[in-house]
Design a protein around this motif. Structure first.
Motif, PDB file in Angstrom:
ATOM      1  N   ILE A 165       0.881  -1.177   0.000  1.00  0.00           N
ATOM      2  CA  ILE A 165       0.000   0.000   0.000  1.00  0.00           C
ATOM      3  C   ILE A 165       0.918   1.226   0.000  1.00  0.00           C
ATOM      4  CG2 ILE A 165      -1.915   1.171   1.147  1.00  0.00           C
ATOM      5  CD1 ILE A 165      -2.355  -1.478   2.756  1.00  0.00           C
ATOM      6  N   ASP A 166       0.856   2.013  -1.054  1.00  0.00           N
ATOM      7  CA  ASP A 166       1.818   3.115  -1.136  1.00  0.00           C
ATOM      8  C   ASP A 166       1.424   4.288  -0.241  1.00  0.00           C
ATOM      9  OD1 ASP A 166       0.011   4.744  -2.511  1.00  0.00           O
ATOM     10  OD2 ASP A 166       0.827   4.255  -4.481  1.00  0.00           O
ATOM     11  N   ARG A 167       2.358   5.218  -0.129  1.00  0.00           N
ATOM     12  CA  ARG A 167       2.205   6.319   0.809  1.00  0.00           C
ATOM     13  C   ARG A 167       0.931   7.131   0.582  1.00  0.00           C
ATOM     14  NH1 ARG A 167       6.508  11.298   1.511  1.00  0.00           N
ATOM     15  NH2 ARG A 167       5.328  12.378   3.122  1.00  0.00           N
ATOM     16  N   SER A 168       0.632   7.423  -0.676  1.00  0.00           N
ATOM     17  CA  SER A 168      -0.537   8.272  -0.940  1.00  0.00           C
ATOM     18  C   SER A 168      -1.830   7.551  -0.584  1.00  0.00           C
ATOM     19  CB  SER A 168      -0.550   8.748  -2.398  1.00  0.00           C
ATOM     20  OG  SER A 168      -0.663   7.651  -3.258  1.00  0.00           O
ATOM     21  N   GLU A 169      -1.858   6.253  -0.805  1.00  0.00           N
ATOM     22  CA  GLU A 169      -3.050   5.466  -0.468  1.00  0.00           C
ATOM     23  C   GLU A 169      -3.234   5.373   1.060  1.00  0.00           C
ATOM     24  OE1 GLU A 169      -5.409   4.574  -2.237  1.00  0.00           O
ATOM     25  OE2 GLU A 169      -6.389   2.888  -1.242  1.00  0.00           O
ATOM     26  N   VAL A 170      -2.138   5.198   1.783  1.00  0.00           N
ATOM     27  CA  VAL A 170      -2.209   5.164   3.253  1.00  0.00           C
ATOM     28  C   VAL A 170      -2.712   6.520   3.760  1.00  0.00           C
ATOM     29  CG1 VAL A 170      -0.891   4.955   5.411  1.00  0.00           C
ATOM     30  CG2 VAL A 170      -0.399   3.419   3.509  1.00  0.00           C
ATOM     31  N   ASP A 171      -2.128   7.610   3.240  1.00  0.00           N
ATOM     32  CA  ASP A 171      -2.527   8.961   3.675  1.00  0.00           C
ATOM     33  C   ASP A 171      -4.000   9.232   3.380  1.00  0.00           C
ATOM     34  OD1 ASP A 171       0.008   9.442   4.546  1.00  0.00           O
ATOM     35  OD2 ASP A 171       0.601  10.671   2.828  1.00  0.00           O
ATOM     36  N   ARG A 172      -4.417   8.840   2.187  1.00  0.00           N
ATOM     37  CA  ARG A 172      -5.808   9.060   1.783  1.00  0.00           C
ATOM     38  C   ARG A 172      -6.768   8.340   2.726  1.00  0.00           C
ATOM     39  NH1 ARG A 172      -9.718   6.631  -0.186  1.00  0.00           N
ATOM     40  NH2 ARG A 172      -8.566   4.672  -0.365  1.00  0.00           N
ATOM     41  N   ARG A 173      -6.458   7.090   3.011  1.00  0.00           N
ATOM     42  CA  ARG A 173      -7.331   6.283   3.863  1.00  0.00           C
ATOM     43  C   ARG A 173      -7.360   6.808   5.308  1.00  0.00           C
ATOM     44  NH1 ARG A 173     -11.658   4.496   5.000  1.00  0.00           N
ATOM     45  NH2 ARG A 173     -11.856   2.494   6.067  1.00  0.00           N
TER      46      ARG A 173
ATOM     47  N   PHE B  61      -7.358  -0.928   6.246  1.00  0.00           N
ATOM     48  CA  PHE B  61      -7.255  -1.854   5.118  1.00  0.00           C
ATOM     49  C   PHE B  61      -7.353  -3.287   5.608  1.00  0.00           C
ATOM     50  CE2 PHE B  61      -4.643   1.852   4.146  1.00  0.00           C
ATOM     51  CZ  PHE B  61      -5.068   2.203   2.871  1.00  0.00           C
TER      52      PHE B  61
ATOM     53  N   HIS C 248       5.062   3.824   3.876  1.00  0.00           N
ATOM     54  CA  HIS C 248       4.166   2.945   3.116  1.00  0.00           C
ATOM     55  C   HIS C 248       4.153   1.582   3.790  1.00  0.00           C
ATOM     56  CE1 HIS C 248       8.202   2.130   1.455  1.00  0.00           C
ATOM     57  NE2 HIS C 248       7.749   0.889   1.340  1.00  0.00           N
TER      58      HIS C 248
END
Ligand code: IMP
Ligand code: MG
Length: 171
Positions: free
Chosen positions: A5-13, A143, A166
């Protein structure tokens, strides 16, 4: 290691989870309890995304537990650092980085429940729910992941790789 799970996806969630928590706890004075060390990075990121009005009312504290993983079926959990903040009458949200068998979080829930909070909910960034061996309700889940060993965002492999922004899977 492979990025799961990349950084932007972690931040978004985490932003989404913070909005949900802010809505659910609006007008109350929650107490967030993080389970060390795995929850620390996630809990700070979550706090960073909460509105100021909520931060004025909110408190946080940490507990630490250790589990003996020699035998999975008899896994025992022990408290190694207790809370400082009093729980009685508080709206408590217990935060962990990852829930696997569920024993650590269930243990902390039991501990906190015994101190008579007004409400008690759970929050985790990652959930390997297929591995659950004790009944546990996860109220806020970042997640759902498969049964792979992950590191980053607080999760370690022999104390290494916790600080990654990430989530990576060890292959
Ligand atoms: P449980 O008590 O079996 O739910 O285990 C939860 C704890 O095991 C977490 O707080 C982590 O410390 C550790 N853990 C479980 N799965 C992983 C993983 O994939 N990577 C890193 N730590 C893990
Ligand atoms: Mg842990």
């Amino acid at each position: 290691m492979k990025v799961l799970i990349d950084r932007s996806e972690v931040d978004r969630r985490i932003g989404e989870m913070a909005r949900e928590i802010a809505t659910d706890y609006a007008g109350s004075a929650p107490l967030l309890i993080g389970i060390l060390n795995g929850a620390a990075q996630f809990m700070m990121a979550l706090l960073d995304r909460l509105p100021n009005e909520m931060l004025e009312q909110l408190d946080y504290d940490f507990v630490d537990v250790s589990s003996y993983r020699g035998s999975e079926s008899t896994g025992r959990v022990e408290l190694t650092k207790d809370l400082v903040v009093a729980v009685e009458g508080r709206e408590v949200l217990v935060v962990d980085g990852i829930v696997d068998t569920g024993r650590s979080l269930a243990f902390v829930m039991e501990l906190v429940r015994g101190r008579r909070p007004r409400s008690l909910k759970t929050c985790t960034l990652l959930d390997k729910s297929a591995r659950r061996s004790v009944p546990l309700v996860v109220d806020y889940r970042g997640f759902e992941i498969e049964d792979v060993f992950v590191v980053g965002y607080g999760m370690d492999y022999d104390q290494r790789y916790r600080a990654l922004r990430h989530i990576a899977a060890i292959e």
